[in-house]
Design a protein around this motif. Structure first.
Motif, PDB file in Angstrom:
ATOM      1  N   GLY A   1     -29.493 -45.829 -26.608  1.00  0.00           N
ATOM      2  CA  GLY A   1     -28.111 -46.150 -26.276  1.00  0.00           C
ATOM      3  C   GLY A   1     -27.255 -44.913 -26.094  1.00  0.00           C
ATOM      4  N   ILE A   2     -27.696 -43.783 -26.648  1.00  0.00           N
ATOM      5  CA  ILE A   2     -26.924 -42.538 -26.559  1.00  0.00           C
ATOM      6  C   ILE A   2     -27.665 -41.497 -25.733  1.00  0.00           C
TER       7      ILE A   2
ATOM      8  N   ALA B   1     -20.804 -35.522 -24.132  1.00  0.00           N
ATOM      9  CA  ALA B   1     -20.438 -36.926 -24.345  1.00  0.00           C
ATOM     10  C   ALA B   1     -21.345 -37.575 -25.381  1.00  0.00           C
ATOM     11  N   ALA B   2     -22.646 -37.285 -25.287  1.00  0.00           N
ATOM     12  CA  ALA B   2     -23.596 -37.849 -26.251  1.00  0.00           C
ATOM     13  C   ALA B   2     -23.309 -37.358 -27.661  1.00  0.00           C
ATOM     14  N   ARG B   3     -23.029 -36.054 -27.796  1.00  0.00           N
ATOM     15  CA  ARG B   3     -22.735 -35.500 -29.123  1.00  0.00           C
ATOM     16  C   ARG B   3     -21.458 -36.104 -29.698  1.00  0.00           C
ATOM     17  N   GLU B   4     -20.480 -36.346 -28.831  1.00  0.00           N
ATOM     18  CA  GLU B   4     -19.221 -36.943 -29.304  1.00  0.00           C
ATOM     19  C   GLU B   4     -19.483 -38.302 -29.955  1.00  0.00           C
ATOM     20  N   LYS B   5     -20.302 -39.121 -29.303  1.00  0.00           N
ATOM     21  CA  LYS B   5     -20.602 -40.431 -29.862  1.00  0.00           C
ATOM     22  C   LYS B   5     -21.465 -40.312 -31.117  1.00  0.00           C
TER      23      LYS B   5
ATOM     24  N   ARG C   1     -22.080 -40.430 -37.103  1.00  0.00           N
ATOM     25  CA  ARG C   1     -22.314 -39.679 -38.340  1.00  0.00           C
ATOM     26  C   ARG C   1     -21.103 -39.750 -39.265  1.00  0.00           C
ATOM     27  N   SER C   2     -19.929 -39.740 -38.682  1.00  0.00           N
ATOM     28  CA  SER C   2     -18.717 -39.819 -39.498  1.00  0.00           C
ATOM     29  C   SER C   2     -18.681 -41.124 -40.280  1.00  0.00           C
ATOM     30  N   GLN C   3     -19.081 -42.212 -39.615  1.00  0.00           N
ATOM     31  CA  GLN C   3     -19.104 -43.489 -40.331  1.00  0.00           C
ATOM     32  C   GLN C   3     -20.183 -43.496 -41.407  1.00  0.00           C
ATOM     33  N   ILE C   4     -21.347 -42.946 -41.082  1.00  0.00           N
ATOM     34  CA  ILE C   4     -22.429 -42.897 -42.066  1.00  0.00           C
ATOM     35  C   ILE C   4     -21.995 -42.104 -43.295  1.00  0.00           C
ATOM     36  N   GLU C   5     -21.369 -40.951 -43.067  1.00  0.00           N
ATOM     37  CA  GLU C   5     -20.915 -40.129 -44.187  1.00  0.00           C
ATOM     38  C   GLU C   5     -19.833 -40.840 -45.009  1.00  0.00           C
ATOM     39  N   THR C   6     -18.992 -41.603 -44.308  1.00  0.00           N
ATOM     40  CA  THR C   6     -17.932 -42.344 -45.007  1.00  0.00           C
ATOM     41  C   THR C   6     -18.523 -43.346 -45.986  1.00  0.00           C
TER      42      THR C   6
END
Length: 506
Positions: free
Chosen positions: A47-48, A94-98, A103-108
C-alpha cells in the motif's frame, strides 16, 4: 504485554502491515486490546512501497508534467526538463511521509495499556500452531503467541511463465523505483489496470517510447468494450504503441538492448527492440512459507485463502481464531477492500460487527489520462446475469465545467434497471474529477435509489457532476440537450434478457 525470555503474548497478532493489517491493528486499539503488528519488509506493505502510494505519486507527477508541456492553452512553459532520479526521490519522499505517520501512531500506542497497546515486530512470521507463530529476522528468532491471528500478507507481482526478472532490464512494478533513468524504449507486458497505468505514466513524461502488449483484442478485458476502446484510444493519442492480439514468444538479451519477439493471432511475427520490459500481468497472493499446514489451511487453486463472510479462515482442523484479509482473501486487490476487511475481522472477534461487506458495488479508480472511475455493474456483468437495464452515455463535451477547463475528453455512463423501479446499477466515468464524484453514486447504488429520487437534488453549477444529472434526465427523456441533436455525445439504449449483446458507445 507479558514477556518471558523469548516469548510474547498478545490478544491479537496481525501478520502484515499493509492497508489491511494496519487497519486491523488500529481498529483493535479502539477496543483497548494488546496487539502485535508483524512486518517482514516495509512498514505499510504494498500500500505504500512499490504499490498504491508510490505509483499514484508518480502518476500525479506525470500528469503535472503533461499539463505543463501543453501549448494549446495560451501559454507555454520554456525549458521544461525532467530527471528520473529527482522524480524517484519525490516519490520516495511521499512514501516516507506516510510511513512516519504510521510510525507516529505506533509509537503513541507503544507501552500504553490504558489506550490499548501496539507493538511493531520485524521479521517473517510462520505458524507453529493455531496459537503461536515463529518470527525470524536476520539472527533473531521470537516466539509470538496470540488469542487471535489476522493474516494480511498482501500480494506480489505475478510471474511471467519461463521468464526471469533481473530487477534492471526485465522488471516488475516492484522494480520501478530501482531504475536510474527513464528508459528510451519500454515494453509493458499486460494490458490490465496496472499495465495501462504505467503506460500512462511513462508516456506522460515523453521520455520513453512505450509499447503495450495486449494479449486480448482490447485493453482492460473485464470492462465493457466502449470503456476499453476509450482507454486504448487515449493511450495511443498519448504516444503508446499497442500491440493487439499478440503474445510474447521470447526476450533475447544483448549488452545494450533487449530483442523481443511478438507472435500475432493473425499468424505473423514482429521483432522489436527495447531497453526495459515491465511485466504487469496481475498479482498473486503472498501465502508462501506461512506454515499454513500447521493450522490446517490450504489455499485454493488461485492461491487465495478460504474464508467466511467475516474473514474467518476455513480450517480443516476446526480452528476459529484465525482470519485472512486483503489481497489474500480473493475478493478484490483494492486498498479500500483490505482496510474494510481488516476492520471487519477485529469487529467479528469482538462481536461488534457494524455492517457486513457488499462486494457488488465496489468503487474503483483507474489512473489513466484521463482518469477513470467505476462503481457497480457494467453491461457485460448485467448481460451475463440476465438483468435488463437501460444505459446512457453523456459526453463531457456538453458539460460546462469541462468546457471551461478546456478538458472535455471524458464521459459519464450510467446503468439503471429496466423496470418501474429504475434503480441505479452502475456507473463508469472518465475525465477530470471523475474520482471525486464516484463515491456519491456508490451511495445511491447501496441505498437502492431510483432515477426519480436522484433528480430531486440540486447540482451545483458549473460542476463536472452535472454530467450525472443530465445523464439521469436523459434516461427519462428530460435532458436539456437532446440525444437527437447530439448523437455523438448522448446515447441511450436498453437491453433485456433474450436480446443479443449490445454496446452503446464507439
Amino acid at each position: 504485554m507479558s514477556i518471558s525470555k523469548d516469548s510474547y503474548q498478545f490478544d491479537i497478532v496481525v501478520i502484515g502491515s499493509g492497508p489491511g493489517g494496519f487497519a486491523a491493528a488500529s481498529r483493535a486499539l479502539d477496543f483497548g486490546l494488546d496487539v502485535a503488528l508483524i512486518e517482514k519488509k516495509h512498514l505499510g506493505g504494498t500500500g505504500i512501497i512499490n504499490g498504491v502510494l508510490t505509483s499514484k505519486t508518480m502518476y500525479e507527477l506525470s500528469m503535472d508534467y503533461s499539463v505543463a508541456a501543453r501549448i494549446d492553452r495560451g501559454y507555454r512553459a520554456s525549458g521544461l526538463v525532467v530527471d528520473y532520479g529527482k522524480v524517484r526521490n519525490t516519490v520516495l519522499e511521499a512514501a516516507r511521509e506516510k510511513q512516519y505517520q504510521m510510525r507516529s501512531q505506533i509509537e503513541t500506542f507503544t507501552n500504553k495499556p490504558d489506550l490499548g497497546n501496539l507493538s511493531l515486530i520485524t521479521g517473517h512470521a510462520r505458524f507453529m500452531n493455531e496459537s503461536t507463530v515463529e518470527v525470524k529476522d536476520k539472527d533473531r528468532t521470537l516466539i509470538v503467541k496470540g488469542n487471535y491471528f489476522i493474516i494480511a500478507t498482501g500480494s506480489r507481482p505475478r510471474k511471467y511463465p519461463d521468464l526471469k526478472t533481473d530487477g534492471k532490464r526485465i522488471i516488475t512494478s516492484d522494480d520501478i523505483l530501482s531504475l536510474s533513468k527513464f528508459p528510451e524504449r519500454m515494453l509493458i507486458i499486460g494490458s490490465g489496470i496496472i499495465g495501462c497505468e504505467f503506460a500512462t505514466i511513462f508516456s506522460n513524461f515523453k521520455q520513453t517510447q512505450v509499447h503495450l502488449l495486449d494479449r486480448a483484442n482490447r485493453v482492460l478485458p473485464y470492462e465493457d468494450d466502449d470503456l476499453s476502446r476509450f482507454v486504448a484510444r487515449n493511450l495511443e493519442n498519448n504516444g503508446v504503441k499497442i500491440h493487439h492480439t499478440a503474445r510474447m514468444r521470447c526476450i533475447r538479451e544483448y549488452p545494450r538492448h533487449l530483442e523481443v519477439v511478438l507472435d500475432y493471432d493473425a499468424g505473423h511475427s514482429k521483432v522489436i527492440e527495447v531497453d526495459v520490459a515491465l511485466i504487469a500481468i496481475g498479482r498473486e497472493p503472498n501465502t508462501n512459507d506461512l506454515g499454513l499446514e500447521a493450522i490446517g489451511v490450504e489455499p485454493d487453486k488461485r492461491g487465495y485463502l478460504p474464508t467466511t463472510e467475516t474473514g474467518k479462515i476455513t480450517s480443516s482442523k476446526g480452528f476459529s481464531n484465525i482470519y485472512a484479509v486483503g489481497d489474500i482473501s480473493g475478493h478484490a486487490n483494492l486498498y479500500s477492500v483490505a482496510e474494510f476487511e481488516g476492520r471487519l475481522a477485529v469487529e467479528d472477534i469482538m462481536g461488534k460487527i457494524c455492517y457486513k461487506p457488499d462486494y457488488s458495488n465496489m468503487s474503483t479508480l483507474m489512473f489513466f489520462k484521463p482518469e477513470v472511475a467505476a462503481v457497480g455493474a457494467n453491461e457485460k456483468t448485467l448481460q451475463k446475469e440476465g438483468i435488463g437495464y437501460r444505459a446512457v452515455y453523456y459526453s463531457n463535451h456538453l458539460v460546462n465545467r469541462a468546457i471551461a477547463m478546456r478538458n472535455t475528453n471524458g464521459f459519464v455512463k450510467i446503468l439503471i434497471s429496466n423496470d418501474k423501479k429504475q434503480r441505479i446499477l452502475g456507473m463508469r466515468a472518465a475525465g477530470p474529477q471523475a474520482s471525486s464524484f464516484i463515491v456519491a453514486v456508490a451511495h445511491l447504488i447501496n441505498q437502492g435509489n431510483s432515477v426519480s429520487e436522484v433528480l430531486k437534488i440540486f447540482y451545483p453549477h458549473p460542476s463536472i457532476s452535472e454530467g450525472i444529472q443530465e445523464s439521469m434526465r436523459a434516461l427519462v427523456s428530460k435532458s436539456i440537450y437532446k440525444p437527437v441533436a447530439f448523437p455523438e455525445n448522448i446515447t441511450v439504449s436498453q437491453w433485456n434478457p433474450g436480446d443479443p449483446p449490445t454496446q452503446i458507445m464507439d
